[in-house]
Design a protein around this motif. Structure first.
Motif, PDB file in Angstrom:
ATOM      1  N   PHE A 635      78.740   5.851  13.495  1.00 56.20           N
ATOM      2  CA  PHE A 635      79.829   5.238  14.267  1.00 56.20           C
ATOM      3  C   PHE A 635      81.086   5.049  13.417  1.00 56.20           C
ATOM      4  CE2 PHE A 635      75.983   4.238  16.526  1.00 56.20           C
ATOM      5  CZ  PHE A 635      76.341   4.470  17.842  1.00 56.20           C
ATOM      6  N   GLU A 636      80.993   5.477  12.140  1.00 55.26           N
ATOM      7  CA  GLU A 636      82.169   5.488  11.272  1.00 55.26           C
ATOM      8  C   GLU A 636      82.642   6.909  11.007  1.00 55.26           C
ATOM      9  OE1 GLU A 636      83.645   2.739  10.317  1.00 55.26           O
ATOM     10  OE2 GLU A 636      82.105   1.472  11.250  1.00 55.26           O
ATOM     11  N   GLY A 637      81.781   7.889  11.299  1.00 55.96           N
ATOM     12  CA  GLY A 637      82.100   9.287  11.000  1.00 55.96           C
ATOM     13  C   GLY A 637      81.423   9.729   9.721  1.00 55.96           C
ATOM     14  N   VAL A 638      80.681  10.830   9.796  1.00 53.71           N
ATOM     15  CA  VAL A 638      79.923  11.311   8.642  1.00 53.71           C
ATOM     16  C   VAL A 638      80.205  12.794   8.415  1.00 53.71           C
ATOM     17  CG1 VAL A 638      77.602  11.679   7.701  1.00 53.71           C
ATOM     18  CG2 VAL A 638      78.093   9.614   9.011  1.00 53.71           C
ATOM     19  N   ARG A 639      80.429  13.184   7.156  1.00 48.62           N
ATOM     20  CA  ARG A 639      80.627  14.589   6.773  1.00 48.62           C
ATOM     21  C   ARG A 639      81.682  15.292   7.623  1.00 48.62           C
ATOM     22  NH1 ARG A 639      77.022  16.799   3.254  1.00 48.62           N
ATOM     23  NH2 ARG A 639      75.224  15.507   2.686  1.00 48.62           N
ATOM     24  N   GLY A 640      82.785  14.617   7.805  1.00 53.79           N
ATOM     25  CA  GLY A 640      83.897  15.206   8.523  1.00 53.79           C
ATOM     26  C   GLY A 640      83.810  15.130  10.035  1.00 53.79           C
ATOM     27  N   LYS A 641      82.679  14.664  10.556  1.00 56.32           N
ATOM     28  CA  LYS A 641      82.539  14.539  12.001  1.00 56.32           C
ATOM     29  C   LYS A 641      83.192  13.252  12.478  1.00 56.32           C
ATOM     30  CE  LYS A 641      78.309  17.237  12.572  1.00 56.32           C
ATOM     31  NZ  LYS A 641      76.920  17.234  13.111  1.00 56.32           N
TER      32      LYS A 641
END
Length: 695
Positions: A635-641
């Motif tokens: 919900f914070e954004g991971v690996r550029g997603k």
């Protein structure tokens, strides 16, 4: 109804009064006389003219006045007759010390219910049965037979201990008294036949001299009064810590859904306590370990810790303990470190953790100079001072005095870790909380900081009484709505459901394929078959008319082969997303609606990563719940997603809560799995609603 007759009675009758101060009927008389009770003591014993120097009376009816409170210190049928006589006399409250009632089984419970009805009709409240008694050292009303008050000398103070268990009312008392902390209220309610721990808590927390409330709960059947106690505590600034035993499942029938399997009774208790800002202790140590910190009245601004010690090893061990407890070491400003270097020897460390070295042996004023410098750094929220070795040659009384002065000036939490009793004593005498090891000190700081964060986020709120009232009828027979009806019910409250059509013929399904311009999923739609995939009644990725027609025919035949009436096939657009979540809810028989949310998929029960919420709640509450899950980074954004849409998850959870509340208990459980979440929203692909039979 006021509990004043129990907490501050003007007169007390003891039925079964004994001249032996070590017997159950004798202890309360001794305590009332010894610990400052100024009201009238009325022993009742047909075989004696005096008891412990006081005039005795043959029966309750013979008492010269109507006592505010009565202690029932007789057993069996005699206890029942005494309760009946007290009600007839007009006694306002009775403490029943006798056992052999509700704890023995249904017949005992029935007798308790009869006595409660009889007493309440006469305006009398009951504590117990099976109660060790109540003790208020502020008024001297010691209506208890506890041995602990002989072993640990009472001292009035700012702490209240309330428990269903007699032992667990006085064990915290004994631990606190060993640490020199005074305790005002020590109450054991026993079977909670009438007055519950929760109701007593709501009364005691209004005592203006109580600063900390400790509870031991074996059952929690009166959440309304506990919610009220928590609301009063938040308003008055009185924290509540509760130790609830029995973390195992309660054996209630779980709904045939993920929610029923995951939202167990103990997890619902967790959610209730969290909602109301009550810290749940894991054991007796957690119940009392941070008491000194709470009683200081500190309001920690955060979790950042500064460690100061004359031992490098202690600095490292304290840093390790802080890391395990989730207390980050404060990053000191460059100016702070520069100022420290000007104070400390060149071989000392000015970085946090701060090692002031053995120079403390020759420079007793180091604490007086170091603490204000570190305290002025805005990054520091709390302090741990470690003195592993001191004594001869060390001016530890000055260390204590300098620390106490800093504690008062800074207003920030400061604790000491020192294994030597005489060193700890020097600090505690001046009001500095002291612990034997850095692990204990860090644990107390961590609990204290986390509890204040919990209180800051807590909004409390009343229970959903309509749903609760219906749930208490314990409806056993339930049925499921089919998937289409389930989704439609939730969509009416704001859930976004997958685009779909309920089809009675293959032609209707093909028409929907053409209109959707997307591959379809076809599923059996039958209330009798809530778990379609288990019967092979789901077909995926159907992209042409022939495939749709074949799948339709196979599903219809499969339903009929199982002996169920064909109700249609649900055709739904194939939908993509980043993560499958689950959202659900059920009616808890004690707390009413409970909503579950978390990571979904086929392993949701085997590897649960979920949180529970009690309605009403808002988006901020859902975001806090999501932040506590293992999948929180998504919900914070991971690996550029991009980050998953937490607001959409919140809307889905609120829809589930709204359906449960609007159903007034008729809707028993809800399971939305999967809820397909992306950066742009959340779509429910499937739903299962369980309702009371006949609804």
């Amino acid at each position: 109804m006021s509990l004043e007759a129990l907490l501050a009675p003007r007169s007390v009758a003891i039925i079964g009064a004994s001249d032996n101060a070590d017997k159950i009927g004798g202890r309360p008389i001794r305590y009332l006389q010894e610990f400052g009770f100024t009201g009238r003591i009325l022993p009742v014993n047909p075989g004696r003219e005096t008891v412990q120097g006081l005039p005795a009376y043959p029966s309750i009816a013979d008492l010269p006045e109507v006592p505010d409170a009565a202690i029932i210190a007789v057993a069996g049928q005699t206890a029942v007759e005494a309760i009946e006589a007290c009600a007839a006399k007009g006694v306002k409250a009775a403490v029943i010390m006798a056992s052999g009632f509700g704890e023995t089984g249904p017949e005992g419970k029935a007798e308790e219910a009869r006595l409660r009805k009889l007493a309440n009709a006469a305006g009398m409240r009951l504590v117990g049965p099976n109660s060790q008694g109540l003790a208020n050292f502020g008024t001297g009303a010691i209506l208890s037979f506890s041995t602990m008050f002989i072993e640990a000398q009472p001292q009035d103070g700012p702490v209240a201990c309330i428990s269903q268990s007699g032992a667990m009312s006085v064990v915290p008392y004994g631990l606190l008294r060993e640490r020199g902390i005074g305790v005002r209220h020590v109450h054991a309610t026993g079977n909670d036949c009438d007055v519950t721990v929760s109701e007593l808590a709501a009364a005691v927390i209004q005592d203006p001299d109580v600063k900390l409330l400790l509870l031991y709960l074996e059952t929690l059947t009166d959440p309304e009064h506990l919610a009220r106690a928590a609301a009063i505590g938040r308003e008055r600034g009185v924290p509540i810590i509760a130790l609830k035993s029995g973390r195992s499942q309660d054996g209630q029938r779980a709904a045939a859904s993920h929610t029923g399997a995951i939202a167990t009774a103990d997890r619902v208790v967790d959610a209730f306590l969290e909602k109301h800002g009550i810290w749940r202790a894991d054991g007796v140590l957690d119940l009392v370990q941070a008491a000194e910190l709470y009683l200081q009245g500190w309001k920690p601004a955060g979790r950042n810790l500064a460690v100061i010690s004359n031992s490098g090893a202690t600095c490292v061990l304290a840093a390790d303990a802080a890391d395990r407890a989730g207390l980050p070491l404060a990053q000191l400003a460059e100016q702070t470190e520069a100022d420290l270097r000007s104070i400390l020897p060149s071989f000392a460390s000015a970085r946090n953790p701060i090692d002031i070295t053995a120079a403390l042996l020759t420079d007793s004023g180091l604490f007086s100079r170091v603490l204000p410098v570190v305290g002025a750094d805005p990054a520091v929220d709390m302090f741990l001072i470690g003195i592993p070795v001191s004594g001869r040659g060390y001016d530890y009384p000055r260390f204590a005095s300098d620390t106490a002065d800093f504690l008062k000036q800074s207003g920030k939490p400061v604790v000491l870790a020192a294994p030597q009793p005489k060193v700890r004593a020097a600090f505690t005498e001046l009001g500095v909380p002291a612990f034997e090891t850095e692990d204990e000190a860090v644990a107390a700081l961590a609990q204290f900081a986390a509890h204040h964060e919990l209180l800051a986020a807590s909004r409390g709120g009343a229970l959903s009484r309509p749903a609760l009232a219906t749930a208490e009828k314990a409806v056993e027979e339930t049925a499921f709505l089919d998937e289409h009806r389930s989704l439609s019910m939730l969509e009416a409250e704001g859930l976004t459901g997958v685009e779909r059509r309920l089809c009675q013929t293959a032609d209707e399904a093909v028409a929907f394929l053409n209109a959707a311009d997307s591959p379809l999923v076809l599923k059996a739609c039958s209330a009798a078959l809530p778990h379609k995939s288990e019967y092979g009644l789901v077909r995926l990725r159907l992209s042409d008319a022939a495939a749709v027609e074949t799948a339709f025919s196979e599903i219809k035949a499969g339903v009929e082969d199982l002996g169920h009436a064909f109700e249609g096939v649900l055709a739904a657009r194939m939908t993509s997303g980043e993560r499958e979540l689950v959202v659900g809810g059920r009616i808890d028989p004690v707390f009413g609606p409970v909503v579950m949310l978390g990571d979904g998929g086929i392993l949701v029960e085997a590897m649960p990563d979920t949180a529970l919420l009690l309605p009403p709640f808002d988006e901020a509450d859902v975001r806090r719940a999501l932040a506590g899950l293992r999948i929180a980074p998504l919900f914070e954004g991971v690996r550029g997603k991009p980050p998953l849409d937490a607001a959409a998850v919140a809307r889905a959870a609120q829809a589930v809560g709204a359906v449960l509340a609007a159903g007034e208990g008729r809707v028993r459980s809800i399971d939305v799995n999967p809820l397909l979440v992306s950066a742009e929203g959340a779509v429910a692909l499937d739903a299962l609603v369980e309702v009371a039979q006949g609804e």
